[in-house]
Enzyme design. Structure first.
Site, mmCIF file in Angstrom:
data_model
loop_
_atom_site.group_PDB
_atom_site.id
_atom_site.type_symbol
_atom_site.label_atom_id
_atom_site.label_comp_id
_atom_site.label_asym_id
_atom_site.label_seq_id
_atom_site.Cartn_x
_atom_site.Cartn_y
_atom_site.Cartn_z
ATOM 1 N N LYS A 170 0.353 7.331 5.550
ATOM 2 C CA LYS A 170 0.270 5.914 5.896
ATOM 3 C C LYS A 170 -0.376 5.807 7.276
ATOM 4 C CE LYS A 170 2.888 1.635 6.287
ATOM 5 N NZ LYS A 170 2.159 1.185 7.501
ATOM 6 N N PHE B 88 -9.203 3.703 0.812
ATOM 7 C CA PHE B 88 -8.176 4.167 -0.123
ATOM 8 C C PHE B 88 -8.214 3.420 -1.452
ATOM 9 C CE2 PHE B 88 -6.012 1.467 3.156
ATOM 10 C CZ PHE B 88 -5.917 0.306 2.408
ATOM 11 N N ARG C 263 1.629 -7.777 -4.576
ATOM 12 C CA ARG C 263 2.638 -6.749 -4.298
ATOM 13 C C ARG C 263 3.071 -6.116 -5.606
ATOM 14 N NH1 ARG C 263 4.418 -5.722 0.467
ATOM 15 N NH2 ARG C 263 3.779 -7.754 1.290
ATOM 16 N N LYS D 122 5.464 2.597 -0.138
ATOM 17 C CA LYS D 122 5.421 3.213 1.182
ATOM 18 C C LYS D 122 6.754 3.904 1.445
ATOM 19 C CE LYS D 122 6.184 -1.397 3.202
ATOM 20 N NZ LYS D 122 5.672 -2.410 4.167
#
Length: 280
Positions: free
Chosen positions: A48, A120, A190, A196
């Site tokens: 991350k 990404f 979302r 994460k």
């Protein structure tokens, strides 16, 4: 009178209307928090990055807000025409420095020479994420642009290996890991397709009041009263440097804070100030 009004609009009104021309925020994929004990086998795992997200539509580079990134011409003109989603990045622990560079209306070439655009995702590209990982690697290789890269993606076989990888990243000053389902098509909003994994959670709130400090913090900030998006208020009293206690975030500023889980009433537990969330 009409002529004077017309002259005023021509000189000042068009400038005042300029922000309205800002593009709408692009639809992007947003991560959820990974649950404890997650099996990483169905996912690609990456670090991350503590950067600034930027979306390239093939012609312009924009922040998540839709506002343009005022990068130097040489930076964007070298990018391929394919749409890309990624992070502008300077390195671990350099978010504040990066934010100062990329928010300038007039870019400074010398500063941008150190910035990389690490992608990404490929918006609207066909296939599952595994196929898009291969496509990103090929795209970066063919573009041969020094400041363009693909975020390193790897498969992790089990929970023990995932825990070891997280510990390695944290020990090197990283924030955590991202897990993207290998079989996921391109998605926005979302989704559980992107997770994460960090030793803490983070969220945003708006500063509503400054509470005075006592003892060692007398004459300085003791805590911030903040308001979450759902309207509930609570206090944050840790995570500040002495300099931040002397000049705390202004009332009305949006901040990011870290916390570990929720209380029985649903408020963040062990909330700690992280940083001011600058508008991008």
């Amino acid at each position: 009178m009409t002529l004077l009004l017309l002259v005023w609009l021509l000189r000042f009104g068009l400038c005042a209307l300029a922000p309205i021309a800002m593009a709408s925020p692009p639809s992007v994929l947003l991560a959820r928090e990974a649950t404890e004990g997650i099996d990483p086998a169905p996912y690609w795992v990456s670090e991350k990055l503590d950067g600034v997200r930027a979306i390239w539509d093939g012609r312009a580079l924009r922040f998540r807000s839709g506002r343009p990134v005022h990068a130097p011409d040489w930076f964007v003109q070298a990018l391929p025409s394919q749409a890309m989603d990624g992070e502008l990045w300077l390195g671990r622990g350099r978010f504040a420095e990066l934010s100062g560079v990329v928010r300038k209306q007039v870019p400074v070439d010398a500063e941008w020479r150190a910035v990389r655009y690490l992608i990404f995702e490929l918006p609207d590209a066909p296939g599952d994420f595994s196929q898009r990982v291969m496509a990103m690697r090929a795209l970066v290789a063919s573009a041969d642009v020094p400041w363009l890269g693909a975020v390193a993606q790897a498969r992790v076989p089990n929970r023990a290996a995932l825990t070891a990888r997280l510990a390695e990243v944290l020990a090197d000053g990283g924030e955590g890991l991202m897990l993207h389902r290998a079989d996921a098509p391109y998605l926005t909003g979302r989704s559980d397709a992107l997770l994460k994994l960090k030793p803490w959670q983070d969220a945003e709130a708006v500063v509503t009041a400054h509470l005075s400090g006592q003892g060692r913090f007398a004459g300085m900030l003791g805590a911030l009263e903040v308001r979450m998006a759902d309207g509930r208020r609570f206090r944050i009293g840790t995570g500040f440097s002495d300099a931040e206690r002397r000049a705390p975030p202004a009332v009305g500023a949006q901040i990011s804070f870290r916390y570990r889980g929720l209380t029985a009433t649903g408020l963040p537990r062990f909330a700690s100030f992280w940083r001011v969330r600058e508008p991008l």
